[in-house]
Design an enzyme around this catalytic site. Structure first.
Site, short mmCIF file in Angstrom:
data_model
loop_
_atom_site.label_atom_id
_atom_site.label_comp_id
_atom_site.label_asym_id
_atom_site.label_seq_id
_atom_site.Cartn_x
_atom_site.Cartn_y
_atom_site.Cartn_z
N GLU A 199 0.82 -1.22 0.00
CA GLU A 199 0.00 0.00 0.00
C GLU A 199 0.85 1.27 0.00
OE1 GLU A 199 -0.65 -2.61 1.89
OE2 GLU A 199 -2.68 -3.21 1.37
N HIS A 227 -10.98 -4.48 11.38
CA HIS A 227 -11.52 -4.33 10.02
C HIS A 227 -12.70 -3.36 9.96
CE1 HIS A 227 -8.91 -6.94 8.01
NE2 HIS A 227 -9.73 -7.79 7.46
#
Lengths: 316, 346
Positions: free
Chosen positions: B61, B130
């Site tokens: 990322e 998450h």
């Protein structure tokens, strides 16, 4: 050939003499900005940038005065920026760690170690995406090479076949930490780089001839979409971010050692051997010195940005 | 125009496709964006249509986001997709310190036209790592524009505007809303990136929310019925927050309730309440109220998440309580509590 060397000598000497004066300004508190001196590493910037075309792009780090001047930058605007003046490269908002000048395709510099690497990769990505025949050069140091993002970017550049030249200026220190204190005994940069499918070449970063010869060959290869790491082993003559010759942490750092490794001394020797006289070279030096002092005077006389500019430019 | 009901995710894809058709500098980059059902369907089919402009990437990322920022500095217009905000944080240097500061630190010499699409928040069974809804984190970063689309219409219009903007725009997409449906115009259109939107006018109380909280608030309106006349405001942008629209409304109603679906500390409601409280020309009839998640991470078990997010009943009862009206005593079904809404917004 001789004229190439003379030009390189002039550019390197401009960096050196400018930074000597910048050091004085810093010590007088005229420069209220971090300054990371490039003294000793001049051959890297000049050797690499001599291999570039005007449209090729360059990005740098916190130690980028040399990178900027080598790419054809304007000393006046640079010193204005260091002094925080309105007509500086970033209108005083950046300072020494933030050089930018699109007129010479100098894209920008960032002092966050390693960040310049993916940004440069993005510049190369744009060159490929837009089907340009240009390359991007990222200048960064051996300390930055230890950031994880650099390893990720090596893969990315190889995967996308980007025209990116990574120039690692290995000046042996990250702030005051030696390579041996930062890397495992078996650390092998060449294996790491080639393991990602990126070509690796090493140059003597204290020697303009070696850097420029290798850079010239490599840049044409990079232009075809082959990313390359060029590691230049060089020598930072001054402390990490201050104009002092801090010798406390370097076992071998004495004046003689610095002079022996001085890239400017080396190229001057080449010019003398090619038939130039001491007098001719000292005239060159005088001209450069004059230019530096004029630029400093220009910057000192320039205006500070108005208060309102605190609030401008946050958004375009 | 005939009604054309599509899902939130389809609205995002349509905006992307329509802008890509017009502007060749726009490209999409992110993990799995080239898949058939890429990025939860928000990029599906784009790779077929734009083979050279949709990029799957290594699980790196930091590097690919930094690369996208570098390409935007050099004139391209990337759409960077991060399927979970937790993973986007690997790229926080590129987003917060590079893209957001670049134009300012170079004295306006180089704008960075990039869009970060980042999925946030609630989703069944996803637990503490998450489901973070880190709205305030992004709202706090100067140099970013930050918006939260609460409906399919806004999802399309905000993305179009973000892709026309010269600055880095972060679109925080609440994953909980992906199945939401609405009549969305077929043609290309933009929504302002810096304006709150009055969803329903009213005179008794101003309710301010965004994202999944706003959808719950919309549902709460039908529970309340005519007993209280609510003015419901969708914040839309949290950087900047359109305080003027909120001030105007609170001046009229004299009451304020903020609904956040993230933890209570340092949230958007706190910011809005603070600004209203400091405004000398506003006279409140009640103390401002905030409904938010507790200051713990969102757990995984449904036995616990049942008590985590403010529900439409909680919102309705907060409002009714302020007017001393009888509260609603209704238990929500398992589906209503734990599955993402599939309703159609009018």
């Amino acid at each position: 050939m001789k004229s190439d060397f003379l030009q390189a000598y002039k550019t390197m000497l401009l960096m050196r003499l400018a930074e000597q004066e910048i050091a004085n300004l810093y010590l007088q508190n005229k420069i209220m900005s971090f300054v990371h001196f490039y003294v000793g590493q001049e051959a890297v910037a000049v050797g690499v940038c001599d291999a570039l075309k005007k449209d090729d792009k360059v990005l740098g780090n916190h130690r980028s005065h040399g990178h900027y001047l080598a790419k054809g930058g304007d000393l006046k605007k640079m010193i204005c920026e260091l002094l925080g003046k309105e007509n500086g490269l970033a209108h005083g908002k950046g300072g020494s760690m933030h050089m930018i000048d699109k007129s010479v395709n100098f894209v920008g510099t960032t002092p966050i170690l390693g960040s310049v690497v993916p940004l440069s990769c993005g510049s190369a990505f744009e060159q490929k995406y837009s089907k340009k025949n240009d390359v991007t050069v990222a200048f960064f140091g051996d300390g930055a090479f230890e950031e994880g993002i650099v390893y990720e970017t090596l893969n990315l550049a190889a995967l996308f076949k980007l025209p990116l030249l990574f120039v690692v200026e290995n000046n042996l220190f990250a702030v005051n930490s030696k390579l041996n204190d930062r890397r495992s005994p078996n650390y092998d940069i060449e294996k790491i780089v080639t393991g990602f499918g990126v070509k690796y070449v090493r140059a003597d970063g204290n020697d303009y001839q070696d850097v420029s010869k290798k850079a010239k060959n490599l840049v044409e290869e990079v232009r075809t979409g082959v990313p390359v790491v060029l590691e230049c082993i060089t020598y930072r003559h001054m402390a990490h971010s201050a104009p002092i010759f801090d010798e406390g942490y370097r076992e071998e750092d004495v004046l003689e050692k610095r002079q022996e490794k001085d890239p400017i001394k080396k190229i001057k020797q080449v010019l003398l051997e090619s038939g130039m006289s001491e007098k001719e070279l000292s005239d060159v030096e005088d001209d450069i010195k004059k230019n530096v002092l004029e630029s400093i005077k220009f910057a000192m006389d320039s205006k500070y940005p108005p208060k309102e500019s605190l609030y401008t430019n946050l958004y375009a | 125009m005939p009604e054309r009901i599509i899902k939130y995710t389809e609205a995002i894809k349509e905006a992307t496709d329509q802008v890509m058709e017009i502007d060749p500098s726009v490209f999409v980059i992110g993990l799995g964006v080239s898949y058939k059902n890429g990025a939860d369907g928000t990029t599906s089919g784009l790779k077929m249509k734009y083979a050279d402009r949709v990029f799957d990437v290594p699980v790196s990322e930091a590097a690919f986001t930094g690369m996208a920022v570098g390409s935007a500095i050099n004139g391209l217009r990337p759409i960077v997709h991060h399927g979970r905000v937790e993973f986007a944080l690997f790229a926080s240097d590129s987003i917060f310190t590079q893209a957001a500061k670049w134009n300012y630190m170079f004295g306006g010499n180089n704008n960075v036209p990039i869009v970060f699409r980042i999925n946030v928040g609630r989703q069944w069974g996803n637990g503490p790592q998450h489901t973070q809804a880190l709205y305030s984190l992004f709202g706090n970063v100067l140099g970013l524009k930050v918006v939260i689309p609460s409906t399919p219409k806004m999802a399309k219009g905000l993305l179009v505007s973000a892709l026309r903007d010269k600055n880095p725009v972060v679109i925080l997409e609440p994953r909980w809303l992906f199945q939401l449906k609405q009549d969305v115009p077929v043609e290309i259109y933009g929504e302002p990136l810096d304006k709150a939107k009055i969803m329903k006018e009213g005179k008794d109380i101003t309710v301010v929310s965004y994202g999944d909280g706003l959808v719950s608030a919309l549902e709460a309106l039908s529970i309340i019925g005519d007993s209280v006349d609510v003015e419901l405001i969708d914040v839309v942008s949290i950087n900047p927050i359109d305080h003027e629209t909120i001030f105007k409304s609170v001046k009229k109603t004299g009451r304020l309730l903020c609904v956040d679906t993230t933890n209570e500390a340092f949230n958007i409601g706190s910011e809005i309440i603070s600004k209203v409280a400091q405004n000398q020309s506003i006279h409140l009839k009640n103390k401002p109220t905030s409904l938010a998640c507790p200051n713990v991470p969102c757990p995984t078990s449904t036995a616990l998440t049942e008590f985590y997010y403010p529900t439409k009943i909680d919102i309705a009862n907060s409002i009714l309580g302020l007017f001393n009206k009888p509260k609603v005593d209704k238990k929500l079904s398992f589906e209503e509590l734990h599955l993402a809404p599939t309703l159609t917004i009018i």
